[in-house]
Design an enzyme around this catalytic site. Structure first.
Site, short mmCIF file in Angstrom:
data_model
loop_
_atom_site.label_atom_id
_atom_site.label_comp_id
_atom_site.label_asym_id
_atom_site.label_seq_id
_atom_site.Cartn_x
_atom_site.Cartn_y
_atom_site.Cartn_z
N TYR A 139 0.80 -1.23 0.00
CA TYR A 139 0.00 0.00 0.00
C TYR A 139 0.84 1.29 0.00
O TYR A 139 0.28 2.38 -0.04
CB TYR A 139 -0.95 0.00 1.20
CG TYR A 139 -1.94 -1.15 1.16
CD1 TYR A 139 -2.85 -1.27 0.12
CD2 TYR A 139 -1.94 -2.14 2.16
CE1 TYR A 139 -3.75 -2.32 0.06
CE2 TYR A 139 -2.84 -3.19 2.12
CZ TYR A 139 -3.74 -3.28 1.07
OH TYR A 139 -4.62 -4.32 1.01
N ASN B 146 -12.57 4.56 -1.67
CA ASN B 146 -11.82 3.31 -1.51
C ASN B 146 -12.54 2.49 -0.43
O ASN B 146 -12.38 2.76 0.76
CB ASN B 146 -10.37 3.57 -1.09
CG ASN B 146 -9.57 2.28 -1.03
OD1 ASN B 146 -10.15 1.18 -1.03
ND2 ASN B 146 -8.25 2.38 -0.98
N HIS C 274 -15.24 -6.23 -1.62
CA HIS C 274 -15.43 -7.61 -2.06
C HIS C 274 -16.61 -8.30 -1.37
O HIS C 274 -16.90 -9.44 -1.67
CB HIS C 274 -14.13 -8.40 -1.80
CG HIS C 274 -12.90 -7.61 -2.15
ND1 HIS C 274 -12.62 -7.22 -3.44
CD2 HIS C 274 -11.90 -7.08 -1.37
CE1 HIS C 274 -11.49 -6.51 -3.45
NE2 HIS C 274 -11.04 -6.41 -2.20
N HIS D 70 -8.42 1.96 -5.64
CA HIS D 70 -7.61 1.05 -4.83
C HIS D 70 -6.15 1.42 -5.01
O HIS D 70 -5.71 1.66 -6.14
CB HIS D 70 -7.84 -0.41 -5.25
CG HIS D 70 -9.27 -0.81 -5.13
ND1 HIS D 70 -9.84 -1.13 -3.93
CD2 HIS D 70 -10.25 -0.89 -6.06
CE1 HIS D 70 -11.12 -1.41 -4.12
NE2 HIS D 70 -11.40 -1.27 -5.41
N LEU D 71 -5.42 1.43 -3.92
CA LEU D 71 -3.98 1.67 -4.00
C LEU D 71 -3.29 0.54 -4.74
O LEU D 71 -2.45 0.76 -5.61
CB LEU D 71 -3.41 1.78 -2.58
CG LEU D 71 -3.89 2.99 -1.77
CD1 LEU D 71 -4.05 2.62 -0.31
CD2 LEU D 71 -2.94 4.14 -1.94
N ARG E 96 -9.99 -10.86 -4.24
CA ARG E 96 -9.95 -9.42 -4.48
C ARG E 96 -10.30 -9.05 -5.93
O ARG E 96 -10.40 -7.88 -6.27
CB ARG E 96 -8.56 -8.85 -4.14
CG ARG E 96 -8.23 -8.93 -2.68
CD ARG E 96 -6.90 -8.24 -2.37
NE ARG E 96 -6.31 -8.80 -1.19
CZ ARG E 96 -6.59 -8.44 0.06
NH1 ARG E 96 -7.46 -7.48 0.30
NH2 ARG E 96 -6.00 -9.02 1.09
C1 DQA Z 1 -7.62 -1.91 -1.14
C2 DQA Z 1 -7.67 -3.34 -1.72
C3 DQA Z 1 -8.60 -4.22 -0.89
O1 DQA Z 1 -8.62 -5.53 -1.42
C4 DQA Z 1 -8.12 -4.28 0.55
O2 DQA Z 1 -9.02 -5.04 1.33
C5 DQA Z 1 -7.91 -2.94 1.14
C6 DQA Z 1 -7.25 -1.91 0.33
C7 DQA Z 1 -6.57 -1.04 -1.87
O3 DQA Z 1 -6.64 0.18 -1.72
O4 DQA Z 1 -5.70 -1.55 -2.57
O5 DQA Z 1 -8.18 -2.69 2.31
O6 DQA Z 1 -8.89 -1.31 -1.31
#
Ligand code: DQA
Length: 145
Positions: free
Chosen positions: A22, A73, A79, A99-100, A110
């Site tokens: 991240y 986000n 999911h 999403h990051l 995911r």
């Molecule tokens: C996320 C991706 C998701 O799968 C994960 O549960 C997150 C962060 C991302 O920003 O990449 O909490 O949303």
């Protein structure tokens, strides 16, 4: 123009949370970059983070009264959450899912987003720039007649 920048569960831990996935920026730093870009583009960016599904739903409902669009986000709720999908569909505002990480390069669970089909666009895998790309897109598209 006002934009809601909404962050879901565990994103308050950015900076220390799995930095290899991240990145190293904190949520406050990401919010500051979005606020600065917003100021350049003529948009006010209001950031909010919650670990609670109901609070995220309330924020989406409340945004109807004041925001032109939403950058969202949803974290892990992406999911799993039918309720957040329904909220996005209900409010009638353009929502950009961000999403990051590149969710498609990660675990199978995911790869499925319950929200993407009701969002205007989706940006995944550009790190903190997923947010600034979303902001540019939203401001430009809201400015179009
Ligand atoms: C996320 C991706 C998701 O799968 C994960 O549960 C997150 C962060 C991302 O920003 O990449 O909490 O949303």
């Amino acid at each position: 123009m006002k934009i809601l920048l909404l962050h879901g569960p565990n994103l308050n831990l950015l900076g220390t949370r799995e930095p290899g996935v991240y990145g190293n920026l904190t949520l406050a730093e990401i919010n500051a970059r979005c606020a600065a870009l917003g100021a350049e583009l003529g948009a006010e960016v209001h950031a909010l983070q919650s670990n609670h599904e109901g609070a995220l739903i309330d924020a989406l409902h409340e945004a109807r009264a004041w925001a032109g669009g939403v950058i969202f986000n949803p974290g892990g709720y992406t999911h799993t959450s039918v309720a957040l999908r329904d909220a996005v569909a209900a409010i009638g505002l353009p929502v950009v899912e961000v999403h990051l990480s590149n969710v498609y390069a990660r675990e199978d669970f995911r790869h499925k987003s319950l929200l993407s089909a009701v969002c205007r666009a989706k940006i995944s895998g550009a790190g903190w720039r997923s947010y600034t790309l979303a902001l540019r897109f939203l401001v430009e598209s809201l400015a179009e007649p």
